[in-house]
Design a protein around this motif. Sequence first.
Motif, mmCIF file in Angstrom:
data_model
loop_
_atom_site.group_PDB
_atom_site.id
_atom_site.type_symbol
_atom_site.label_atom_id
_atom_site.label_comp_id
_atom_site.label_asym_id
_atom_site.label_seq_id
_atom_site.Cartn_x
_atom_site.Cartn_y
_atom_site.Cartn_z
ATOM 1 N N GLN A 79 104.214 -10.788 -2.372
ATOM 2 C CA GLN A 79 102.946 -10.805 -1.636
ATOM 3 C C GLN A 79 102.290 -12.185 -1.583
ATOM 4 O O GLN A 79 102.297 -12.924 -2.564
ATOM 5 C CB GLN A 79 101.983 -9.832 -2.321
ATOM 6 N N ARG A 80 101.729 -12.498 -0.431
ATOM 7 C CA ARG A 80 101.048 -13.776 -0.217
ATOM 8 C C ARG A 80 99.978 -13.998 -1.282
ATOM 9 O O ARG A 80 99.198 -13.087 -1.584
ATOM 10 C CB ARG A 80 100.401 -13.773 1.178
ATOM 11 N N GLN A 81 99.955 -15.184 -1.849
ATOM 12 C CA GLN A 81 99.036 -15.526 -2.929
ATOM 13 C C GLN A 81 98.313 -16.816 -2.571
ATOM 14 O O GLN A 81 98.892 -17.681 -1.922
ATOM 15 C CB GLN A 81 99.818 -15.809 -4.225
ATOM 16 N N ALA A 82 97.104 -16.957 -3.072
ATOM 17 C CA ALA A 82 96.377 -18.202 -2.833
ATOM 18 C C ALA A 82 96.958 -19.334 -3.675
ATOM 19 O O ALA A 82 96.936 -20.496 -3.288
ATOM 20 C CB ALA A 82 94.891 -18.007 -3.170
ATOM 21 N N HIS A 83 97.490 -18.993 -4.843
ATOM 22 C CA HIS A 83 97.840 -20.015 -5.831
ATOM 23 C C HIS A 83 99.310 -20.389 -5.921
ATOM 24 O O HIS A 83 99.703 -21.106 -6.831
ATOM 25 C CB HIS A 83 97.347 -19.567 -7.215
ATOM 26 N N GLN B 95 104.879 -15.181 2.542
ATOM 27 C CA GLN B 95 104.407 -16.402 3.203
ATOM 28 C C GLN B 95 105.576 -17.183 3.811
ATOM 29 O O GLN B 95 105.457 -17.705 4.923
ATOM 30 C CB GLN B 95 103.677 -17.267 2.175
ATOM 31 N N ALA B 96 106.709 -17.254 3.089
ATOM 32 C CA ALA B 96 107.866 -17.994 3.606
ATOM 33 C C ALA B 96 108.317 -17.403 4.934
ATOM 34 O O ALA B 96 108.592 -18.144 5.900
ATOM 35 C CB ALA B 96 109.008 -17.960 2.582
ATOM 36 N N GLY C 208 108.511 -2.860 -0.650
ATOM 37 C CA GLY C 208 108.039 -3.005 -2.027
ATOM 38 C C GLY C 208 107.503 -4.406 -2.253
ATOM 39 O O GLY C 208 108.085 -5.368 -1.759
ATOM 40 N N ARG C 209 106.396 -4.505 -2.977
ATOM 41 C CA ARG C 209 105.823 -5.829 -3.232
ATOM 42 C C ARG C 209 106.227 -6.267 -4.621
ATOM 43 O O ARG C 209 105.540 -5.989 -5.592
ATOM 44 C CB ARG C 209 104.300 -5.767 -3.053
ATOM 45 N N THR C 210 107.380 -6.934 -4.688
ATOM 46 C CA THR C 210 107.943 -7.319 -5.988
ATOM 47 C C THR C 210 107.106 -8.418 -6.646
ATOM 48 O O THR C 210 106.496 -9.244 -5.978
ATOM 49 C CB THR C 210 109.399 -7.787 -5.827
ATOM 50 N N ASP C 211 107.149 -8.419 -7.981
ATOM 51 C CA ASP C 211 106.406 -9.389 -8.791
ATOM 52 C C ASP C 211 107.069 -10.766 -8.829
ATOM 53 O O ASP C 211 108.212 -10.917 -8.405
ATOM 54 C CB ASP C 211 106.330 -8.882 -10.240
#
Lengths: 254, 254
Positions: free
Chosen positions: B19-23, B29-30, B49-52
């Motif tokens: 999942q897209r992250q700010a940090h 995002q890719a 699925g939103r893998t870690d």
Amino acid sequence: MTRFAFTVEYDGRPFMGWQRQAHGPSVQQAIETAIHAVTGETAVVHAAGRTDAGVHGIAMRAHADVEKPIAPFRLMEALNARLRPDPVAILDCAVVPDDWHARFSCVGRSYVYRIVNRRAPLTFEQGLAWRVIQPLDTQAMHDAAQLLVGLHDFTTFRSAHCQSASPVKTLDRLDVAREGDRIAIHAAARSFLHHQVRSMVGCLAMVGMGRWTAQDLRAALEAKDRAALGLNAPPDGLYFLRAAYADADTATRT
Amino acid sequence: MTRFAFTVEYDGRPFMGWQRQAHGPSVQQAIETAIHAVTGETAVVHAAGRTDAGVHGIAMRAHADVEKPIAPFRLMEALNARLRPDPVAILDCAVVPDDWHARFSCVGRSYVYRIVNRRAPLTFEQGLAWRVIQPLDTQAMHDAAQLLVGLHDFTTFRSAHCQSASPVKTLDRLDVAREGDRIAIHAAARSFLHHQVRSMVGCLAMVGMGRWTAQDLRAALEAKDRAALGLNAPPDGLYFLRAAYADADTATRT
């Protein structure tokens, strides 16, 4: 002095190859540096095969002589601690007789070459396999490979830098097997010429693509001429798999 | 507008997760950046699925809506070209109905968790498997795993950050198999809680080490309390394997 035999796994990507080089890191140097850190000694590590830059090791066999009294298990643990963060691991360490030699006592070597046969670029296998875009006919590859098994002059499949006294070798096994888009090519012989596995794999890929017939492969072999080579496969997919020794128990004990 | 479904392979090591992250960088995002480079559009990519962070994808399913008229094959090729050098590859791209949703239409998810059971550090599998030093009894792990299969309240195996409405899930499959020092744990369910697979694997490893009995695992499950968790396995060994959809043909066509 005690002679220790090692089983070594390594990721070839960051290395210029097994052998110590003036111009870059090598697996040999990484292990010799670790031995020096543990014992204070300048040991020379000899291997069953001197793999090229980018070629990997699954169970390379090697040996070194150490003066410091140390148990094999303790030496293995200490070396693994010192090898970090280099991607080199000692999987096994055993005391062997002083005349046991990882290279000269070795009576059989095997490699596996890994191909991923698909269009999409590799992700976690980048540098660990050869991606071939064209659909490969693995049955045709396997059948053609059998033409190379046996006693032959492998000059066509030999690098210009090969230092072997003779280009005549006996190839014991060359098998091509597919599982989904993964292709594994297993090669076994007493010894190989420089670039022999990669050259054989490259030519088998030509057969798999339909650009060569089995007859073309036979003609390349019979040409005994490096110029007859179809293709040299990249180092990425090549793994030194196993080394065999006449006295099996010296080669497996920890 | 055309909805495209993708099959995505990725190496989770350089990413903060799907999942897209700010940090930090993410797989989402890719792919969204690649879509923008190809189409000029700001698409949102949804995944099954939103893998870690550090978790990998073998055949993640995802979708995005694109305005620009483009054939699936051309879009896949263009995305793969733009995704480099990120270790993300589009393995398949197909047009799907506008109401097909990679996450909400998904009726089954499967993961594989890879353990290398040995003392030596990992080399080419660094970050791609969990190295467990203690010898693991895989038969005991497999047998204990069957206690978790079926409909249960999996609160013990759920991260504090889990956003699922209910901790009650049906686990369809949890198999443990060994091949040499490689252990593969396959898990399948309609859906999983956050950290569920890693938490189950961690507790099975406790069983494999002999630190837990199968009865301890059952007690942990029945406690319905995160504090009863034995061990959460690291992300390194976890791979999102496959997503299943009711309408099979929309999920496989290129």
